[in-house]
Scaffold this motif. Structure first.
Motif, mmCIF file in Angstrom:
data_model
loop_
_atom_site.group_PDB
_atom_site.id
_atom_site.type_symbol
_atom_site.label_atom_id
_atom_site.label_comp_id
_atom_site.label_asym_id
_atom_site.label_seq_id
_atom_site.Cartn_x
_atom_site.Cartn_y
_atom_site.Cartn_z
ATOM 1 N N TRP A 1 0.914 -1.370 -0.283
ATOM 2 C CA TRP A 1 0.212 0.271 0.165
ATOM 3 C C TRP A 1 0.795 1.154 0.417
ATOM 4 N N ILE A 2 1.743 1.801 0.836
ATOM 5 C CA ILE A 2 2.375 2.459 0.606
ATOM 6 C C ILE A 2 3.198 2.516 -0.662
ATOM 7 N N ALA A 3 4.286 0.893 -1.282
ATOM 8 C CA ALA A 3 4.774 1.752 -2.485
ATOM 9 C C ALA A 3 3.916 1.826 -3.018
ATOM 10 N N ASN A 4 2.652 1.664 -3.177
ATOM 11 C CA ASN A 4 1.892 2.279 -4.093
ATOM 12 C C ASN A 4 1.077 4.275 -4.545
ATOM 13 N N ALA A 5 1.155 4.083 -2.460
ATOM 14 C CA ALA A 5 0.800 5.082 -2.948
ATOM 15 C C ALA A 5 2.036 6.375 -2.982
ATOM 16 N N ILE A 6 2.997 6.259 -2.704
ATOM 17 C CA ILE A 6 3.974 6.711 -3.303
ATOM 18 C C ILE A 6 4.157 7.538 -4.515
ATOM 19 N N ARG A 7 4.310 5.644 -5.008
ATOM 20 C CA ARG A 7 4.425 5.880 -6.586
ATOM 21 C C ARG A 7 3.408 6.131 -7.394
ATOM 22 N N ASP A 8 2.346 6.648 -6.883
ATOM 23 C CA ASP A 8 1.212 6.734 -8.339
ATOM 24 C C ASP A 8 0.561 7.957 -7.969
ATOM 25 N N GLN A 9 0.754 8.320 -6.615
ATOM 26 C CA GLN A 9 -0.242 8.984 -5.982
ATOM 27 C C GLN A 9 0.257 10.910 -5.331
ATOM 28 N N THR A 10 0.731 11.510 -5.419
ATOM 29 C CA THR A 10 0.351 12.769 -4.658
ATOM 30 C C THR A 10 0.437 13.135 -3.317
ATOM 31 N N PRO A 11 1.072 14.342 -2.664
ATOM 32 C CA PRO A 11 1.111 13.737 -1.196
ATOM 33 C C PRO A 11 -0.659 15.142 -1.042
ATOM 34 N N GLN A 12 -0.764 15.940 -1.988
ATOM 35 C CA GLN A 12 -2.238 16.761 -2.300
ATOM 36 C C GLN A 12 -3.641 16.053 -1.837
ATOM 37 N N GLN A 13 -3.663 14.686 -2.891
ATOM 38 C CA GLN A 13 -4.249 14.069 -2.981
ATOM 39 C C GLN A 13 -4.900 12.972 -1.745
ATOM 40 N N PHE A 14 -3.739 13.306 -0.614
ATOM 41 C CA PHE A 14 -3.795 12.622 0.679
ATOM 42 C C PHE A 14 -4.363 13.397 1.663
#
Length: 265
Positions: free
Chosen positions: A3-16
């Motif tokens: 989950w961490i790998a997918n989050a960092i690779r595919d999404q930006t901090p703003q999306q979180f």
């Protein structure tokens, strides 16, 4: 870790909903704490990113569709003008949005022996449920579930429900999706002689809509359950939505997200 790998690779901090635009170790540390309730040191996060095959790199920048000038204008000029108009007319302001949830969307974690990825059996059938909702800064919450695509007709029906029992004007803020600007929607709005008004957020700016928090909340609740059919999904979604409706304080908290604080009364 996946989950961490997918989050960092595919999404930006703003999306979180982070204000900073780059993934730093400190920011990843906060993300892990928020998602998994695990407090890691920066050095531990550094080791974790190395294990996942990530390294600190200088990024290439490319244009993003969102216009920061339009966003800033909305926050300091456009929305304050809408709010002032609503106060003068005694109108209720709602932020509305549509979303959907699918049977193959899952989240959450489960305990298992180290090194042995757990397997949870779920239905292989795919089905979905669409939702429309609206939130107000006062904590009011309205919603509608719908099977099938959300069309202009469906959106108009939602607006009709929103107007039931309304003895004062209603202002609804939505994004610029074509269904919100369709002829039949405009015709319905015009037929109410000013009792209903629609306003549109800047393009590519979902973070400005506090109603986005509703969908994150509902999806977290539903996706952790082993949904076997559409009826069960509908029951769980209704339960999550009705719970929000009973908690005005929770609805108000959606407006306290950093990007939505401009809309606080």
């Amino acid at each position: 870790m996946a989950w961490i790998a997918n989050a960092i690779r595919d999404q930006t901090p703003q999306q979180f909903k982070f204000e900073f635009g780059l993934w730093t170790l400190t920011l990843i540390r906060h993300l892990i704490n928020r998602q998994f309730k695990k407090e890691l040191s920066v050095s531990s996060v550094h080791r974790l990113m190395k294990i996942l095959g990530f390294s600190a790199q200088k990024p290439l920048y490319q244009a993003w569709q969102q216009d920061p000038v339009l966003v800033r204008t909305w926050e300091i000029e456009t929305y304050p003008a809408i709010r002032a108009e609503a106060r003068a007319a005694g109108a209720t302001v709602y932020f509305a949005d549509e979303s959907g949830i699918r049977s193959d969307y899952h989240t959450g974690t489960t305990w298992a022996p180290r090194g042995q990825t757990p397997v949870v059996e779920v239905t292989g059938r795919r089905f979905s449920l669409n939702m429309i909702s609206a939130v107000s800064p006062q904590g009011e919450f309205r919603f509608m579930l719908h099977e099938g695509s959300v069309t202009a007709t469906v959106f108009r029906d939602f607006l009709k429900r929103l107007m039931i029992g309304a003895d004062k004007p209603v202002f609804v803020i939505v994004d610029g999706h074509p269904i919100h600007k369709a002829k039949l929607v405009r015709a319905y709005v015009d037929s109410l002689n000013g009792q209903l008004k629609l306003f549109y957020l800047p393009p590519y700016s979902p973070q400005l809509n506090p109603d986005e928090q509703v969908w994150a909340h509902v999806k977290r609740q539903v996706s952790k359950r082993l949904v076997q059919d559409k009826d069960e999904m509908k029951r769980l979604a209704l339960g999550a939505l009705r719970r929000i409706q009973r908690l005005p304080r929770l609805v108000k908290s959606f407006f306290h997200q950093p990007e939505c604080q401009y809309a606080i009364i």
